[in-house]
Motif scaffolding. Structure first.
Motif, PDB file in Angstrom:
ATOM      1  N   ARG A 197       0.837  -1.213   0.000  1.00 60.91           N
ATOM      2  CA  ARG A 197       0.000   0.000   0.000  1.00 60.91           C
ATOM      3  C   ARG A 197       0.867   1.257   0.000  1.00 60.91           C
ATOM      4  O   ARG A 197       0.542   2.262  -0.650  1.00 60.91           O
ATOM      5  N   HIS A 198       1.969   1.201   0.731  1.00 60.61           N
ATOM      6  CA  HIS A 198       2.882   2.345   0.769  1.00 60.61           C
ATOM      7  C   HIS A 198       3.471   2.609  -0.619  1.00 60.61           C
ATOM      8  O   HIS A 198       3.599   3.773  -1.035  1.00 60.61           O
ATOM      9  N   LEU A 199       3.817   1.553  -1.332  1.00 59.26           N
ATOM     10  CA  LEU A 199       4.327   1.726  -2.693  1.00 59.26           C
ATOM     11  C   LEU A 199       3.292   2.400  -3.582  1.00 59.26           C
ATOM     12  O   LEU A 199       3.625   3.274  -4.393  1.00 59.26           O
ATOM     13  N   LEU A 200       2.036   1.996  -3.447  1.00 58.15           N
ATOM     14  CA  LEU A 200       0.972   2.621  -4.230  1.00 58.15           C
ATOM     15  C   LEU A 200       0.862   4.106  -3.903  1.00 58.15           C
ATOM     16  O   LEU A 200       0.744   4.953  -4.805  1.00 58.15           O
ATOM     17  N   GLU A 201       0.901   4.432  -2.625  1.00 54.56           N
ATOM     18  CA  GLU A 201       0.787   5.829  -2.215  1.00 54.56           C
ATOM     19  C   GLU A 201       1.960   6.655  -2.728  1.00 54.56           C
ATOM     20  O   GLU A 201       1.778   7.762  -3.250  1.00 54.56           O
ATOM     21  N   GLN A 202       3.156   6.107  -2.598  1.00 55.63           N
ATOM     22  CA  GLN A 202       4.330   6.833  -3.064  1.00 55.63           C
ATOM     23  C   GLN A 202       4.313   7.014  -4.579  1.00 55.63           C
ATOM     24  O   GLN A 202       4.698   8.056  -5.102  1.00 55.63           O
ATOM     25  N   GLY A 203       3.869   5.980  -5.284  1.00 50.40           N
ATOM     26  CA  GLY A 203       3.827   6.041  -6.733  1.00 50.40           C
ATOM     27  C   GLY A 203       2.827   7.042  -7.280  1.00 50.40           C
ATOM     28  O   GLY A 203       2.895   7.419  -8.453  1.00 50.40           O
ATOM     29  N   ARG A 225       2.649  10.060  -6.147  1.00 46.11           N
ATOM     30  CA  ARG A 225       3.261  11.389  -6.029  1.00 46.11           C
ATOM     31  C   ARG A 225       3.898  11.784  -7.360  1.00 46.11           C
ATOM     32  O   ARG A 225       4.450  10.950  -8.076  1.00 46.11           O
ATOM     33  N   GLU A 226       3.816  13.041  -7.670  1.00 49.23           N
ATOM     34  CA  GLU A 226       4.237  13.528  -8.993  1.00 49.23           C
ATOM     35  C   GLU A 226       5.694  13.234  -9.304  1.00 49.23           C
ATOM     36  O   GLU A 226       6.041  12.960 -10.464  1.00 49.23           O
ATOM     37  N   HIS A 227       6.557  13.262  -8.300  1.00 47.28           N
ATOM     38  CA  HIS A 227       7.994  13.117  -8.552  1.00 47.28           C
ATOM     39  C   HIS A 227       8.490  11.685  -8.379  1.00 47.28           C
ATOM     40  O   HIS A 227       9.684  11.428  -8.521  1.00 47.28           O
ATOM     41  N   ILE A 228       7.588  10.753  -8.070  1.00 53.48           N
ATOM     42  CA  ILE A 228       7.997   9.358  -7.862  1.00 53.48           C
ATOM     43  C   ILE A 228       7.311   8.452  -8.881  1.00 53.48           C
ATOM     44  O   ILE A 228       6.087   8.499  -9.036  1.00 53.48           O
ATOM     45  N   THR A 229       8.091   7.641  -9.571  1.00 48.55           N
ATOM     46  CA  THR A 229       7.580   6.693 -10.554  1.00 48.55           C
ATOM     47  C   THR A 229       7.965   5.285 -10.125  1.00 48.55           C
ATOM     48  O   THR A 229       9.145   5.013  -9.891  1.00 48.55           O
ATOM     49  N   VAL A 230       6.990   4.411 -10.007  1.00 44.27           N
ATOM     50  CA  VAL A 230       7.237   3.016  -9.633  1.00 44.27           C
ATOM     51  C   VAL A 230       6.837   2.121 -10.791  1.00 44.27           C
ATOM     52  O   VAL A 230       5.713   2.202 -11.289  1.00 44.27           O
ATOM     53  N   GLN A 231       7.769   1.291 -11.240  1.00 42.78           N
ATOM     54  CA  GLN A 231       7.512   0.323 -12.306  1.00 42.78           C
ATOM     55  C   GLN A 231       7.847  -1.076 -11.817  1.00 42.78           C
ATOM     56  O   GLN A 231       8.849  -1.281 -11.127  1.00 42.78           O
ATOM     57  N   VAL A 232       7.018  -2.031 -12.209  1.00 40.22           N
ATOM     58  CA  VAL A 232       7.205  -3.419 -11.802  1.00 40.22           C
ATOM     59  C   VAL A 232       7.642  -4.262 -12.995  1.00 40.22           C
ATOM     60  O   VAL A 232       7.100  -4.121 -14.095  1.00 40.22           O
ATOM     61  N   ILE A 233       8.620  -5.131 -12.770  1.00 38.74           N
ATOM     62  CA  ILE A 233       8.982  -6.139 -13.764  1.00 38.74           C
ATOM     63  C   ILE A 233       8.373  -7.463 -13.302  1.00 38.74           C
ATOM     64  O   ILE A 233       8.815  -8.033 -12.301  1.00 38.74           O
TER      65      ILE A 233
END
Length: 224
Positions: A133-139, A141-149
């Motif tokens: 859930r924390h990853l979702l929240e952080q992702g 945010r405008e300056h944070i990009t989270v990508q999953v392989i």
């Protein structure tokens, strides 16, 4: 006093007057000079001055995106074992590193995380769900990009490596931190930096888009 999660009693870290003066003149990381290895302080200093950050992780959620309980459990599993105070020092240091993402003008951060790191229930199911859930929240945010392989991608460039690329104010000040079993290793030779820029670009290209990555993480939470 640093507030900790879970049922662990918060540890108050006493900082000497000398340490406070040093931190004010140099940086917050100097308060850890006597209790943590120098390479960890070097990473914090590099991040503090970074204009941008990129990371790739296969077995762990990147430190800048870890919850308190997730980070504490990671440090509990180190061999030889850390003392309780050593664990809390490392957790506090990690939380202070994360504060750079909360600045009024934070550096852009792009994190590529393999599915393997997301499926390991570090700290148990509840801690693992909170981490996702924390990853979702952080992702969001405008300056944070989270990508999953995802596993379905199969083999990919850089498989198995843990990489943190720190962009300096000018390219010649860029640095790569590689997580090795004996501690982080810093790389700053231009030929190597170019190789890691290319490697990260290829990893980002094979990863799911940020939108699809969010959907993927939502499904992982629902499956638990």
């Amino acid at each position: 006093m640093y507030v900790q999660g879970g049922d662990t009693v918060a540890l108050t870290m006493e900082v000497s007057d000398h340490g406070r003066r040093l931190a004010e003149s140099s940086g917050w990381w100097e308060t850890f000079r006597e209790v943590l290895p120098s390479p960890l302080l070097d990473i914090a200093e590099l991040e503090h001055h970074a204009t941008g950050l990129r990371s790739a992780n296969t077995s762990h959620v990147p430190g800048l995106l870890q919850t308190t309980d997730h980070a504490r459990e990671i440090f509990r599993q180190v061999v030889p074992e850390f003392s309780r105070s050593d664990i809390e020092h490392r957790v506090n240091h990690r939380l202070q590193r994360q504060a750079l993402l909360d600045r009024s003008s934070p550096p852009a951060y792009r994190a590529v995380i393999h599915e393997a790191a997301l499926r390991v229930p570090v700290g148990g199911p509840a801690v693992a769900r909170n981490q996702l859930r924390h990853l979702l929240e952080q992702g969001e945010r405008e300056h944070i990009t989270v990508q999953v392989i995802p596993f379905a991608i199969g083999a990919y460039p850089g498989s198995g490596q843990t990489i943190l690329y720190v962009h300096g104010s000018v390219p010649r000040l860029d640095t790569v931190s590689l997580d090795q079993s004996h501690g982080p290793v810093m790389v700053d030779a231009e030929a190597e930096l170019e190789a890691y820029r290319l490697l990260l670009a290829r990893m980002e290209a094979v990863a799911l888009t940020p939108e699809d990555s969010r959907d993927f993480i939502h499904r992982l939470i629902a499956d638990q």
